[in-house]
Design a protein around this motif. Structure first.
Motif, PDB file in Angstrom:
ATOM      1  N   SER A  56       0.842  -1.198   0.000  1.00  0.00           N
ATOM      2  CA  SER A  56       0.000   0.000   0.000  1.00  0.00           C
ATOM      3  C   SER A  56       0.874   1.244   0.000  1.00  0.00           C
ATOM      4  O   SER A  56       2.083   1.175   0.226  1.00  0.00           O
ATOM      5  CB  SER A  56      -0.936   0.010   1.217  1.00  0.00           C
ATOM      6  OG  SER A  56      -0.187   0.014   2.423  1.00  0.00           O
ATOM      7  N   SER A  95      -4.001  -0.058  -6.819  1.00  0.00           N
ATOM      8  CA  SER A  95      -4.945   1.037  -6.637  1.00  0.00           C
ATOM      9  C   SER A  95      -4.564   2.232  -7.495  1.00  0.00           C
ATOM     10  O   SER A  95      -3.387   2.462  -7.785  1.00  0.00           O
ATOM     11  CB  SER A  95      -5.010   1.455  -5.163  1.00  0.00           C
ATOM     12  OG  SER A  95      -3.753   1.949  -4.724  1.00  0.00           O
ATOM     13  N   SER A 100      -5.219   5.199  -1.374  1.00  0.00           N
ATOM     14  CA  SER A 100      -6.392   4.332  -1.389  1.00  0.00           C
ATOM     15  C   SER A 100      -6.279   3.203  -0.374  1.00  0.00           C
ATOM     16  O   SER A 100      -5.222   2.588  -0.207  1.00  0.00           O
ATOM     17  CB  SER A 100      -6.586   3.729  -2.783  1.00  0.00           C
ATOM     18  OG  SER A 100      -7.603   2.740  -2.759  1.00  0.00           O
ATOM     19  N   TYR A 102      -7.497   0.398  -0.807  1.00  0.00           N
ATOM     20  CA  TYR A 102      -7.490  -0.872  -1.529  1.00  0.00           C
ATOM     21  C   TYR A 102      -6.078  -1.372  -1.837  1.00  0.00           C
ATOM     22  O   TYR A 102      -5.902  -2.548  -2.141  1.00  0.00           O
ATOM     23  CB  TYR A 102      -8.298  -0.748  -2.819  1.00  0.00           C
ATOM     24  CG  TYR A 102      -9.768  -0.548  -2.576  1.00  0.00           C
ATOM     25  CD1 TYR A 102     -10.642  -1.621  -2.566  1.00  0.00           C
ATOM     26  CD2 TYR A 102     -10.285   0.724  -2.327  1.00  0.00           C
ATOM     27  CE1 TYR A 102     -11.994  -1.437  -2.334  1.00  0.00           C
ATOM     28  CE2 TYR A 102     -11.639   0.915  -2.095  1.00  0.00           C
ATOM     29  CZ  TYR A 102     -12.486  -0.162  -2.097  1.00  0.00           C
ATOM     30  OH  TYR A 102     -13.831   0.021  -1.858  1.00  0.00           O
ATOM     31  N   GLY A 352     -10.578   2.844  -5.746  1.00  0.00           N
ATOM     32  CA  GLY A 352     -10.064   1.507  -5.536  1.00  0.00           C
ATOM     33  C   GLY A 352      -9.028   1.186  -6.593  1.00  0.00           C
ATOM     34  O   GLY A 352      -8.141   1.980  -6.907  1.00  0.00           O
ATOM     35  N   ARG A 353      -9.162   0.021  -7.221  1.00  0.00           N
ATOM     36  CA  ARG A 353      -8.203  -0.399  -8.232  1.00  0.00           C
ATOM     37  C   ARG A 353      -8.689  -0.102  -9.651  1.00  0.00           C
ATOM     38  O   ARG A 353      -8.007  -0.470 -10.612  1.00  0.00           O
ATOM     39  CB  ARG A 353      -7.866  -1.876  -8.054  1.00  0.00           C
ATOM     40  CG  ARG A 353      -7.203  -2.124  -6.698  1.00  0.00           C
ATOM     41  CD  ARG A 353      -6.831  -3.581  -6.468  1.00  0.00           C
ATOM     42  NE  ARG A 353      -6.350  -3.753  -5.089  1.00  0.00           N
ATOM     43  CZ  ARG A 353      -5.957  -4.909  -4.575  1.00  0.00           C
ATOM     44  NH1 ARG A 353      -5.981  -5.994  -5.340  1.00  0.00           N
ATOM     45  NH2 ARG A 353      -5.546  -4.985  -3.332  1.00  0.00           N
TER      46      ARG A 353
END
Length: 421
Positions: A56, A95, A100, A102, A352-353
């Motif tokens: 992340s 992401s 994010s 996600y 998100g992605r």
């Protein structure tokens, strides 16, 4: 930080040509453990999870790339085929935004089946010290169609999104930004659990000239190749500028000619091409950028398209090249920092992605990464729901009603896949 990289044992062997790669996906594996990368019937499918990593933040690409390099460095590989995509392969989705929730995931399946031209193969991947045996590869029962979905508003309804487009146009005309890409989401909910294999069957069949993908519950059919690295050659397909198709071939030809002359769409396309060429320049030489785009015909829309190519001059993996290109002007805008701020202020959602890189990479660093477009994310808590997305490039001449219509056209692949015809 990612967990320690495991040592893998991978074995690739030739396989009789399967008729349909999607049909090989088992019906007793969780959707998040099914992976797919297909175009015109060729590509890769996989299932199971030998290992995976989640990252992340701003360093999510570098962390994932470093983890994969460490995995490959200590793995034992027996590859009797020696083609891009043989041996151990990691499938990833990342992401759109650094912040994010996600994040990003690389998944290494337990089994990968590939087809490239006249050659087919199967790779079995395990943790441990012994070479795995070749599994039985055979078609599984056809997936069941979901009930027609009910669509409901995501972050913004239609009128609210048109208002956001109008605000973006005002910001552009005021000189804050040159171009900004605004996305919207819609929630599709069926009466029962959605079978990922059904979505893949519909997408691969209806949009064969796109890249049909599934990674960690993200599924779609993207027309836009962010970057491909293969044996030192780097290529990228840039799409920007869109017009919806009709059911009349003669009318569509007239619309294609109109798109090719549209100053608004040509301006949007120029920003996107320039951003890709500039991002690849530090990694490549002999970059080739055609003088004018061509019109790419898809079943639902037509796009202005340009294929950019170059020769790699450093050791960057396909994933690190994808990082250097993300986010392109095609999914963010230009200048990138200013466009990203406008997106954060006006979209009122975490993408998100969606619009992030999605694809695969082998042990050599070769691979293919598309932009996750024409896609949806399975709801991990509600197996009957899928969150689908569409976005439009906004420039000074954009009309909110026309942009809404364009976004509706871009939602069609996932709506059709879900049975909302």
């Amino acid at each position: 930080m990612p967990s320690a990289a495991p040592a893998l044992v991978a074995r690739t062997a030739l396989l009789p040509r399967p008729d349909d790669l999607v049909a090989l996906l088992p019906d007793d594996v969780a959707a998040t453990d099914l992976v797919t990368w297909l175009r015109d019937g060729d590509g890769l499918v996989g299932w199971g999870r030998a290992t995976s990593v989640t990252t992340s933040g701003p360093d999510r690409f570098a962390q994932a790339d470093r983890w994969w390099h460490e995995v490959c460095a200590q793995s034992v590989v027996r590859d009797a085929v020696q083609l891009p995509g043989t041996g151990p392969v990691a499938f990833g989705s990342f992401s759109f935004a650094d912040e994010s929730a996600y994040g990003a995931t690389l998944v290494v399946p337990s089994v990968v089946v590939g087809r490239r031209g006249g050659t087919s193969w199967v790779t079995t991947i395990r943790t441990g010290a012994t070479l795995p045996q070749q599994p039985t590869v055979e078609p599984h029962p056809a997936p069941a169609a979901p009930a027609k979905p009910t669509l409901r508003t995501g972050a913004l309804d239609r009128e609210q999104w048109k208002s956001a487009v109008a605000k973006a146009v005002s910001r552009i005309q005021g000189g804050d930004v040159d171009k900004v890409v605004l996305a919207r989401d819609v929630i599709a909910e069926c009466d029962g659990p959605v079978d990922l294999r059904w979505l893949l069957t519909r997408l691969a069949g209806g949009y064969a000239n796109t890249w049909t993908f599934a990674v960690d519950g993200l599924v779609g059919a993207s027309p836009e190749m962010l970057v491909r690295r293969e044996k030192g050659l780097v290529t990228s397909r840039v799409l920007a500028g869109t017009i919806r198709r009709t059911r009349d071939d003669e009318h569509d030809l007239a619309l294609a000619a109109k798109l090719a002359r549209s100053s608004k769409d040509l301006e949007e396309h120029e920003y996107a091409v320039r951003s890709v060429a500039d991002a690849l320049a530090p990694h490549c030489r002999s970059i080739n950028v055609p003088e004018s785009p061509f019109v790419l015909h898809l079943p639902n829309v037509m796009h202005l398209a340009t294929d950019v190519a170059g020769v790699l001059t450093d050791e960057s993996s396909s994933l690190r090249l994808a990082e250097s290109l993300h986010p392109s002007a095609a999914v963010c805008g230009t200048p990138t920092p200013a466009a990203a701020r406008v997106i954060g202020e006006l979209e009122e959602m975490d993408r998100g992605r969606y619009a992030g890189p999605v694809g695969w990479m082998d042990a050599s660093g070769d691979g293919e990464w598309a932009i996750a477009l024409r896609c949806g994310a399975l709801d991990r808590e509600n197996p009957s729901a899928v969150r689908i997305f569409a976005g439009c490039g906004i420039v000074s001449g954009s009309d909110p009603a026309a942009e809404l219509a364009e976004s509706e056209a871009k939602l069609l692949p996932m709506r059709h896949a879900l049975g909302d015809d």
